[in-house]
Design a protein around this motif. Structure first.
Motif, mmCIF file in Angstrom:
data_model
loop_
_atom_site.group_PDB
_atom_site.id
_atom_site.type_symbol
_atom_site.label_atom_id
_atom_site.label_comp_id
_atom_site.label_asym_id
_atom_site.label_seq_id
_atom_site.Cartn_x
_atom_site.Cartn_y
_atom_site.Cartn_z
ATOM 1 N N UNK A 110 0.848 -1.182 0.000
ATOM 2 C CA UNK A 110 0.000 0.000 0.000
ATOM 3 C C UNK A 110 0.888 1.238 0.000
ATOM 4 N N UNK A 111 0.619 2.138 -0.922
ATOM 5 C CA UNK A 111 1.460 3.331 -1.056
ATOM 6 C C UNK A 111 1.340 4.199 0.187
ATOM 7 N N UNK A 112 2.462 4.758 0.634
ATOM 8 C CA UNK A 112 2.470 5.667 1.770
ATOM 9 C C UNK A 112 2.896 7.051 1.305
ATOM 10 N N UNK A 113 2.317 8.040 1.916
ATOM 11 C CA UNK A 113 2.688 9.421 1.636
ATOM 12 C C UNK A 113 3.898 9.775 2.476
ATOM 13 N N UNK A 114 4.936 10.246 1.832
ATOM 14 C CA UNK A 114 6.177 10.586 2.549
ATOM 15 C C UNK A 114 6.208 12.056 2.921
ATOM 16 N N UNK A 115 6.558 12.313 4.155
ATOM 17 C CA UNK A 115 6.716 13.679 4.655
ATOM 18 C C UNK A 115 8.089 13.808 5.287
ATOM 19 N N UNK B 273 4.403 8.737 17.980
ATOM 20 C CA UNK B 273 3.652 8.518 16.744
ATOM 21 C C UNK B 273 4.404 7.592 15.799
ATOM 22 N N UNK B 274 5.733 7.688 15.815
ATOM 23 C CA UNK B 274 6.539 6.796 14.981
ATOM 24 C C UNK B 274 6.618 5.392 15.575
ATOM 25 N N UNK B 275 6.978 5.315 16.849
ATOM 26 C CA UNK B 275 7.221 4.005 17.463
ATOM 27 C C UNK B 275 5.947 3.189 17.631
ATOM 28 N N UNK B 276 4.803 3.848 17.806
ATOM 29 C CA UNK B 276 3.528 3.147 17.999
ATOM 30 C C UNK B 276 2.771 2.933 16.685
ATOM 31 N N UNK B 277 3.395 3.320 15.576
ATOM 32 C CA UNK B 277 2.775 3.094 14.276
ATOM 33 C C UNK B 277 1.597 4.010 13.984
ATOM 34 N N UNK C 47 1.627 7.070 12.646
ATOM 35 C CA UNK C 47 1.744 7.624 11.294
ATOM 36 C C UNK C 47 1.461 6.541 10.257
ATOM 37 N N UNK C 48 2.089 5.400 10.456
ATOM 38 C CA UNK C 48 2.002 4.316 9.465
ATOM 39 C C UNK C 48 0.570 3.869 9.243
ATOM 40 N N UNK C 49 -0.232 3.779 10.298
ATOM 41 C CA UNK C 49 -1.601 3.280 10.127
ATOM 42 C C UNK C 49 -2.471 4.276 9.361
ATOM 43 N N UNK C 50 -1.964 5.494 9.213
ATOM 44 C CA UNK C 50 -2.676 6.503 8.427
ATOM 45 C C UNK C 50 -2.041 6.692 7.049
ATOM 46 N N UNK C 51 -1.141 5.775 6.706
ATOM 47 C CA UNK C 51 -0.526 5.824 5.389
ATOM 48 C C UNK C 51 0.546 6.885 5.249
ATOM 49 N N UNK C 52 1.190 7.248 6.357
ATOM 50 C CA UNK C 52 2.227 8.277 6.327
ATOM 51 C C UNK C 52 3.581 7.687 6.683
ATOM 52 N N UNK C 53 4.591 8.107 5.963
ATOM 53 C CA UNK C 53 5.981 7.769 6.272
ATOM 54 C C UNK C 53 6.688 9.087 6.574
ATOM 55 N N UNK D 87 -4.333 16.635 7.803
ATOM 56 C CA UNK D 87 -5.264 16.189 8.845
ATOM 57 C C UNK D 87 -4.822 14.840 9.412
ATOM 58 N N UNK D 88 -4.378 13.929 8.552
ATOM 59 C CA UNK D 88 -3.884 12.629 9.025
ATOM 60 C C UNK D 88 -2.642 12.810 9.905
ATOM 61 N N UNK D 89 -1.750 13.695 9.472
ATOM 62 C CA UNK D 89 -0.533 13.951 10.254
ATOM 63 C C UNK D 89 -0.891 14.486 11.642
ATOM 64 N N UNK D 90 -1.792 15.453 11.686
ATOM 65 C CA UNK D 90 -2.169 16.050 12.964
ATOM 66 C C UNK D 90 -2.908 15.046 13.848
ATOM 67 N N UNK D 91 -3.692 14.171 13.242
ATOM 68 C CA UNK D 91 -4.365 13.119 14.008
ATOM 69 C C UNK D 91 -3.334 12.216 14.685
ATOM 70 N N UNK D 92 -2.311 11.838 13.933
ATOM 71 C CA UNK D 92 -1.258 10.978 14.488
ATOM 72 C C UNK D 92 -0.492 11.711 15.581
ATOM 73 N N UNK D 93 -0.224 12.989 15.363
ATOM 74 C CA UNK D 93 0.514 13.779 16.357
ATOM 75 C C UNK D 93 -0.289 13.870 17.652
ATOM 76 N N UNK D 94 -1.567 14.203 17.548
ATOM 77 C CA UNK D 94 -2.404 14.323 18.748
ATOM 78 C C UNK D 94 -2.523 12.971 19.448
ATOM 79 N N UNK D 95 -2.651 11.899 18.674
ATOM 80 C CA UNK D 95 -2.687 10.571 19.292
ATOM 81 C C UNK D 95 -1.371 10.280 20.000
ATOM 82 N N UNK D 96 -0.263 10.794 19.438
ATOM 83 C CA UNK D 96 1.033 10.660 20.105
ATOM 84 C C UNK D 96 1.081 11.434 21.410
ATOM 85 N N UNK D 97 0.447 12.603 21.443
ATOM 86 C CA UNK D 97 0.349 13.382 22.684
ATOM 87 C C UNK D 97 -0.441 12.599 23.727
ATOM 88 N N UNK D 98 -1.560 12.029 23.297
ATOM 89 C CA UNK D 98 -2.401 11.279 24.232
ATOM 90 C C UNK D 98 -1.678 10.045 24.767
#
Length: 322
Positions: free
Chosen positions: A24-29, A45-49, A51-57, A229-240
């Motif tokens: 599955x293609x991932x969007x690279x940032x 967000x990186x270690x818990x996957x 970003x990855x589960x939202x298709x982001x690298x 929006x996906x990036x910010x979702x992952x970031x906020x989940x990382x905060x939580x």
């Protein structure tokens, strides 16, 4: 061919086909941050996957100084950066870039450190202070603290550009002619252990302050709104994840590994971060208005209304979808 053999062959063929199918293609940032405790949600967000589960690298770069961070964002080498919110303001006011703050962060946890021979702030008269860049963010914090102590920039003290926090703590430890600088954890903890004198927390002297924030170019955000929006979702989940008490031990180990810190230093830094970061990394508008007031005072140039530098619509969508 027996039935068992046929089934085995079919299973092997299916596995081969599945294995040869494209991933599955991932969007690279590529993002840029300053080294420090404030990056724990990104590490999570990186270690818990997340970003990855939202298709982001996400490739995270460490900033050597704020000039490289701002220039890299303006040139498109980085899509998102996390740094002191005043850096985004500087891009707008000094470089004419259409940068927008899209998420908050912490209050900086900054403390003023001085050489051991400094007994009071007035003793910095005639001395040299170290900053990252002379006309942004934590330099303004330093100037304001000294102004409140009756010291004026250039007239009463000199300013030397040294670079990011990790460089400034090394510089003060090695060069006693550099008398003061602002430091945040874990570098403030290292400074205290190394014999530098702690003159107190910045916010206790200058009031609320929006330090770390995530910002982007407005055009990139409009053209990549779903990705943002996906990036910010992952970031906020990382905060939580980072702020959940049940994850405290794992979070301390994570930041210790990432920043190569002794566990006791990582633990102390973690506690400071938890007091300095609001729920879901929400932007502190009062703190941000103070950022703008400091910029106006120490540059002599007025800024725009706080709302002009901010676009929280992507953050709001991220929160709503979680």
């Amino acid at each position: 061919m027996t039935r068992v053999r046929s089934l085995t062959l079919a299973a092997a063929t299916a596995a081969l086909i599945a294995g040869s199918a494209p991933a599955v293609a991932q969007t690279r940032l590529t993002i840029m941050v300053f080294a420090g405790m404030q990056n724990l949600p990104l590490f999570a967000a990186q270690s818990q996957g997340l970003f990855a589960k939202r298709g982001l690298e996400v490739d995270m770069k460490i900033a050597p100084n704020s000039d490289e961070l701002r220039n890299g964002l303006a040139q498109g080498r980085f899509q998102v950066v996390h740094a002191a919110s005043d850096n985004s303001v500087a891009m707008v006011e000094m470089a004419g870039a259409d940068a927008k703050i899209v998420v908050g962060g912490d209050n900086g946890m900054n403390r003023l450190f001085v050489q051991p021979d400094i007994a009071r702030l007035e003793d910095l008269r005639g001395r040299t202070v170290a900053v990252d860049a002379p006309n942004t963010a934590y330099a303004f914090q330093l100037y304001e603290i000294l102004r409140l102590a009756g010291l004026e920039r250039e007239k009463d003290y000199k300013v030397q550009v040294v670079g990011a926090t990790m460089k400034r703590v090394d510089a003060l430890m090695a060069d006693k002619t550099l008398a003061a600088t602002m430091l945040n954890p874990p570098f403030s903890l290292r400074a205290a252990k190394g014999g530098l004198k702690d003159m107190g927390e910045a916010t206790a002297k200058i009031g609320p302050y929006q330090a770390s924030a995530g910002f982007v170019l407005a055009k990139w955000a409009r053209e990549n709104s779903d990705t943002l929006v996906k990036y910010l979702s992952a970031y906020v989940e990382g905060v939580r994840w980072s702020s959940d008490p049940k994850n405290k031990a794992a979070a301390i180990k994570l930041v210790a590994d990432k920043l190569k810190l002794p566990e006791e230093v990582a633990a102390a830094g973690y506690d400071l971060l938890m007091t300095g970061m609001p729920k879901d990394a929400a932007l502190d508008m009062k703190g941000f208005e103070n950022v703008l007031a400091l910029r106006t005072r120490h540059t002599g140039k007025p800024t725009r209304p706080a709302a002009d530098y901010v676009d929280l619509s992507y953050y709001q969508k991220a929160i709503a979808g979680m």
